[in-house]
Design a protein around this motif. Structure first.
Motif, short mmCIF file in Angstrom:
data_model
loop_
_atom_site.label_atom_id
_atom_site.label_comp_id
_atom_site.label_asym_id
_atom_site.label_seq_id
_atom_site.Cartn_x
_atom_site.Cartn_y
_atom_site.Cartn_z
N ILE A 144 0.87 -1.17 0.00
CA ILE A 144 0.00 0.00 0.00
C ILE A 144 0.91 1.22 0.00
CG2 ILE A 144 -0.20 0.02 2.51
CD1 ILE A 144 -3.06 1.08 2.17
N SER A 145 0.51 2.23 -0.75
CA SER A 145 1.25 3.50 -0.79
C SER A 145 0.36 4.60 -0.26
CB SER A 145 1.69 3.84 -2.21
OG SER A 145 2.54 2.85 -2.71
N LEU A 146 0.93 5.45 0.56
CA LEU A 146 0.19 6.58 1.11
C LEU A 146 0.89 7.87 0.70
CD1 LEU A 146 -0.45 5.28 4.74
CD2 LEU A 146 -2.05 5.32 2.85
N SER A 147 0.15 8.75 0.08
CA SER A 147 0.65 10.08 -0.23
C SER A 147 0.26 10.95 0.95
CB SER A 147 0.02 10.58 -1.52
OG SER A 147 0.43 11.90 -1.77
N VAL A 148 1.26 11.46 1.66
CA VAL A 148 1.05 12.23 2.89
C VAL A 148 1.29 13.70 2.58
CG1 VAL A 148 1.76 12.50 5.29
CG2 VAL A 148 1.93 10.26 4.19
N SER A 149 0.28 14.53 2.81
CA SER A 149 0.47 15.97 2.59
C SER A 149 -0.11 16.73 3.77
CB SER A 149 -0.21 16.41 1.28
OG SER A 149 -1.57 16.11 1.31
N CYS A 150 0.71 17.63 4.30
CA CYS A 150 0.25 18.49 5.39
C CYS A 150 0.47 19.93 4.95
CB CYS A 150 0.97 18.17 6.69
SG CYS A 150 2.75 18.27 6.63
N GLU A 151 -0.13 20.85 5.69
CA GLU A 151 -0.10 22.26 5.29
C GLU A 151 1.32 22.82 5.21
OE1 GLU A 151 -2.50 24.03 8.28
OE2 GLU A 151 -4.38 23.46 7.31
N ALA A 152 2.20 22.39 6.09
CA ALA A 152 3.52 23.00 6.20
C ALA A 152 4.57 22.40 5.26
CB ALA A 152 4.02 22.88 7.63
N ALA A 153 4.33 21.21 4.71
CA ALA A 153 5.37 20.55 3.91
C ALA A 153 4.79 20.03 2.60
CB ALA A 153 5.97 19.40 4.70
N ALA A 154 5.70 19.73 1.69
CA ALA A 154 5.29 19.16 0.39
C ALA A 154 4.84 17.72 0.59
CB ALA A 154 6.46 19.22 -0.58
N ALA A 155 4.02 17.23 -0.32
CA ALA A 155 3.51 15.86 -0.24
C ALA A 155 4.65 14.87 -0.45
CB ALA A 155 2.42 15.64 -1.27
N GLU A 156 4.59 13.78 0.30
CA GLU A 156 5.56 12.70 0.14
C GLU A 156 4.80 11.39 0.08
OE1 GLU A 156 8.11 10.87 3.50
OE2 GLU A 156 7.30 12.71 4.36
N THR A 157 5.33 10.44 -0.69
CA THR A 157 4.69 9.14 -0.82
C THR A 157 5.50 8.11 -0.05
OG1 THR A 157 3.80 9.73 -2.97
CG2 THR A 157 3.89 7.39 -2.45
N ARG A 158 4.80 7.33 0.77
CA ARG A 158 5.45 6.29 1.55
C ARG A 158 4.83 4.95 1.19
NH1 ARG A 158 6.27 8.03 7.46
NH2 ARG A 158 7.32 6.03 7.43
N HIS A 159 5.67 3.92 1.10
CA HIS A 159 5.25 2.58 0.69
C HIS A 159 5.38 1.62 1.88
CE1 HIS A 159 5.40 4.10 -3.40
NE2 HIS A 159 6.59 4.58 -3.11
N PHE A 160 4.37 0.74 2.04
CA PHE A 160 4.36 -0.20 3.16
C PHE A 160 4.00 -1.59 2.68
CE2 PHE A 160 3.32 3.96 4.84
CZ PHE A 160 4.14 4.06 5.96
N VAL A 161 4.58 -2.60 3.35
CA VAL A 161 4.22 -3.99 3.09
C VAL A 161 3.83 -4.69 4.40
CG1 VAL A 161 5.57 -4.27 0.98
CG2 VAL A 161 6.64 -4.70 3.19
N GLU A 162 3.77 -3.96 5.50
CA GLU A 162 3.36 -4.51 6.78
C GLU A 162 1.84 -4.64 6.83
OE1 GLU A 162 5.10 -1.51 6.72
OE2 GLU A 162 7.09 -2.31 7.03
N PRO A 163 1.31 -5.59 7.61
CA PRO A 163 -0.14 -5.75 7.69
C PRO A 163 -0.82 -4.70 8.56
CG PRO A 163 0.94 -7.43 8.99
CD PRO A 163 2.02 -6.69 8.28
N THR A 164 -0.06 -3.95 9.36
CA THR A 164 -0.64 -2.93 10.23
C THR A 164 0.22 -1.67 10.18
OG1 THR A 164 -1.47 -4.63 11.73
CG2 THR A 164 -1.37 -2.41 12.59
N ILE A 165 -0.45 -0.54 9.95
CA ILE A 165 0.22 0.76 9.90
C ILE A 165 -0.50 1.68 10.87
CG2 ILE A 165 0.86 2.71 8.44
CD1 ILE A 165 0.39 0.69 6.04
N THR A 166 0.22 2.14 11.88
CA THR A 166 -0.37 3.03 12.88
C THR A 166 0.07 4.46 12.57
OG1 THR A 166 -0.18 1.25 14.48
CG2 THR A 166 -0.67 3.42 15.34
N ILE A 167 -0.88 5.38 12.71
CA ILE A 167 -0.65 6.79 12.42
C ILE A 167 -0.88 7.59 13.69
CG2 ILE A 167 -1.39 8.77 11.03
CD1 ILE A 167 -2.49 6.60 9.02
N GLY A 168 0.04 8.48 14.02
CA GLY A 168 -0.13 9.32 15.20
C GLY A 168 1.11 10.15 15.49
N ARG A 169 1.10 10.85 16.63
CA ARG A 169 2.24 11.67 17.03
C ARG A 169 3.31 10.84 17.72
NH1 ARG A 169 -1.14 15.27 19.87
NH2 ARG A 169 0.09 14.65 21.66
N ASP A 170 2.95 9.69 18.25
CA ASP A 170 3.90 8.83 18.96
C ASP A 170 5.02 8.39 18.02
OD1 ASP A 170 5.21 6.94 20.49
OD2 ASP A 170 3.41 5.84 21.05
#
Length: 170
Positions: free
Chosen positions: A47-73
């Motif tokens: 799975i690929s995730l294109s991550v874009s936030c207000e302060a930075a340019a978009a970046e694409t990240r690729h994953f092959v793990e069955p679980t992806i956790t998103i947060g500040r931690d």
């Protein structure tokens, strides 16, 4: 004379029962071994995730793990520097042959395609979700964001051996 015959029949019946049980357990063991081998070789589709936030340019990240956790931690697979994101905000997980997105009871919630996520939901390519002020776009394995191929020019009406897409059908 009937006593020895009954004894032989009982022994034969007991041996037949044990043979049947042995055969049944052998086939069960064989099925479990095949399922185990199948599960061991099954792979999680990337799975690929294109991550874009207000302060930075978009970046694409690729994953092959069955679980992806998103947060500040910092222990999260995607650690964000967004104050509107909880420590463990959302999770993408692969099970039942599909990718699922769930909110981990975050303070500000998670939006999937601009709708609040209230239960784990199946996601597909080009779905967008929002964690705090960070937007994610999903691309699943084998699918890309390329433009579709252009169709070949239509043939002229005076050529009888060609179809409308330019293929020859002789």
């Amino acid at each position: 004379m009937s006593g020895p015959i009954v004894l032989v029949l009982r022994a034969f019946l007991a041996l037949s029962l044990y043979a049947f049980l042995g055969w049944a357990f052998f086939w069960l063991w064989r099925e479990i071994a095949q399922q185990g081998a199948l599960l061991a070789t099954r792979r999680v589709p990337p799975i690929s995730l294109s991550v874009s936030c207000e302060a930075a340019a978009a970046e694409t990240r690729h994953f092959v793990e069955p679980t992806i956790t998103i947060g500040r931690d910092p222990a999260c697979e995607i650690a964000l520097q967004d104050d509107a994101v909880s420590a463990r905000h959302a999770r993408l997980s692969y099970h039942h042959n599909q990718w699922w997105l769930e909110d981990l009871e975050s303070t500000n919630g998670t939006l999937l395609n601009d709708q609040k996520l209230v239960m784990p939901t199946v996601v597909i390519s080009n779905d967008e979700f929002l964690c705090g002020k960070t937007r994610f776009t999903i691309t699943l394995a084998g699918e890309s964001l390329h433009l579709p191929k252009r169709s070949s020019p239509k043939s002229s009406p005076d050529s009888p051996n060609t179809a409308s897409n330019g293929e020859n059908h002789d």
